[in-house]
Design an enzyme around this catalytic site. Structure first.
Site: not given
Ligand code: NAI
Length: 476
Positions: A190, A329, A453
């Protein structure tokens, strides 16, 4: 005997604790129930964000960024370092200290606001009651009665049958914050926000990182011009991102993880020392209530709510990761404040169109509003202004000249529809764009604003000027 409150909040993450504090500020009697516990079995407030999400990951991103700076950039400043090494246990202890201080801080805020805290698993019962059950057991420790209930139980990592977690070799995002040494070969399933942030931490510290991503488009939620620039940058940093790659299996043999995935060329095999599964999160809606509660749950297990976070049962609200919308969050916190104020009879709302997103890589990606591809798909006519960070004096002085600011404005009204930033400190810069858009700014409004600046923020000014082809420090 049950205790009675104006509001009972289930969950003390950024959605729940903010809702509880805001309710208390508005004069309500408030209880908050949360089951999170630390390694010592004690309560630890703040939910995923503080305990195993936003905060600890940022602590590790900071440590690893400093290490990478010392390794790759100090020499350009004339600073020499001999025998540079990373002590992972010390880095982890610092991260744990940051987490402990912040989780304790929420406890202190609850005390200051007279929010009563209950440690245990909450389960809804008929008649607006919340049973507080012993962690991991069925025993009811307390029963709370409420005029209003706010559900903010958050989300948990999605697991894959093809890659069963053992939390030693195959881990989720929580396990990935606990490694005791830098893995030589690290696989990540992912390439979303979590995958990219963890890839940054461990690749900066020396891991060879391979990301296996099922989609054929990299970071499809971001503006594609930014995603392409980011993809090139991450590749240069040594991250091996394999898109259009579907995981078939992951098995642990001889302390190694053997991964098989399928791409356009057929089945591929690769071996790692550790594998992180980061394929999204799912709402924690399954153990909080039974069928008798008549709460509508959608097909993806989100509790169904309207734009005011009201569920199908009057007086029961749901906020944060457990309901529709981005799992962020700050989105949950805003919903928490809105619900508290609506219970108090105020007309609050959340502007769901202007929730900023950030991915904390280096450079960072941050955006708000519509992407260019979304405008195109909706047939919205636009003018676009782009300013590359390489033309920013401050960025040059900081050796942070990679990336750009992109502003998308409506072609006829000039109203800003989206701002997309790929640069150092993009997470901080984006707040200016959110504020401008919240106030309905046009690109001209930003162009007429004086920016100090030399700052990175001048790139926003120049991008706004570029919308009208009059940026100063680039050829338009
Ligand atoms: P995500 O939904 O952002 O990304 C997961 C990725 O895994 C996607 O690109 C998807 O296509 C891929 N994927 C799914 N199944 C797969 C498979 N079987 N094989 C390969 N790839 C696969 O989810 P993520 O990164 O786990 O984050 C979870 C949540 O937490 C999200 O909603 C995110 O917005 C939030 N989050 C936000 C952060 C931030 O704002 N900086 C930081 C970390 C998480």
């Amino acid at each position: 005997m049950s205790k009675k409150y104006n509001v009972v909040v289930v969950g003390a993450g950024p959605a729940g604790y903010v809702a509880a504090i805001r309710c208390a500020q508005l004069g309500m009697s408030v209880a908050c129930v949360d089951e999170w516990h630390n390694a010592q079995g004690e309560s630890s407030l703040g939910g995923t964000c503080l305990n195993v999400g936003c905060i600890p990951s940022k602590a590790l991103l900071e440590s690893s960024h400093l290490f990478a700076m010392a390794q790759n950039e100090f020499k350009d400043h004339g600073i020499s370092v001999t025998k540079l090494r990373i002590d992972v246990p010390i880095m982890m202890a610092r991260k744990d200290k940051v987490v402990t201080e912040l989780t304790q801080g929420i406890k202190a805020l609850f005390k200051a606001n007279k929010v009563e805290f209950f440690h245990g698993h909450a389960r809804l019962a008929q008649g607006k009651k919340v049973e507080v059950r012993e962690r991991g057991g069925k025993k009811i420790i307390d029963t709370l009665e409420a005029d209003n209930i706010i559900l903010a139980a958050g989300s948990s990592s999605v697991h894959l049958d093809q890659a069963p977690l053992d939390q030693q070799y195959i881990v989720d995002s929580t396990g990935a914050l606990e490694f005791d040494a830098v893995p030589k070969r690290l696989g990540i399933i992912g390439a979303g926000a979590i995958g990219l942030e963890l890839a940054s931490v461990w690749s900066r510290l020396g891991s060879e990182v391979v990301l296996i991503e099922a989609m054929d488009e990299f970071l499809s939620i971001a503006d594609q011009q930014i995603s392409r620039a980011a993809f090139r940058s991450y590749k240069k940093q040594g991250m091996d991102i394999r898109i259009n790659a579907r995981l078939l299996s992951a098995t642990v043999k001889n302390k190694q993880v053997q991964v098989t995935y399928e791409d356009n060329r057929g089945a591929q095999q690769v071996v790692f020392d550790k594998l992180i599964v980061a394929v999204g999160r799912k709402p924690n809606s399954d153990t909080m209530f039974g069928d008798e509660m008549e709460l509508v749950i959608d097909e993806r297990s989100f509790i169904h709510v309207n734009k005011y976070c009201e569920t199908s049962v009057p007086g029961i609200y749901a906020i944060g990761d457990i309901v529709r919308g981005p799992m962020l969050a700050h989105k949950g916190s805003e919903e928490g404040m809105m619900v508290a104020e609506r219970i108090a009879g105020q007309a609050s709302s959340v502007n769901y169109d202007l929730i900023p997103s950030v991915i904390y890589t280096q450079p960072e990606i941050a955006w708000v509003g519509k992407t260019e591809q979304a405008c195109e798909a909706e047939g919205v006519p636009v003018n676009i202004g782009i300013f590359p960070m390489t033309a920013s004096g401050r960025a040059r002085a900081m050796a942070a000249s990679e990336g750009m600011v992109k502003i998308i404005a409506h072609k006829e009204t000039d109203r800003v529809l989206g701002v997309h930033i790929f640069s150092a400190q993009a997470s901080e810069l984006i707040a200016q764009a959110v504020m401008a858009m919240e106030m309905g700014a046009s690109a001209e409004d930003i162009a007429l604003t004086v920016f100090a600046h030399p700052t990175l923020a001048e790139a926003i000014h120049e991008a706004a000027l570029a919308v009208d082809m009059r940026a100063i420090h680039i050829k338009n």
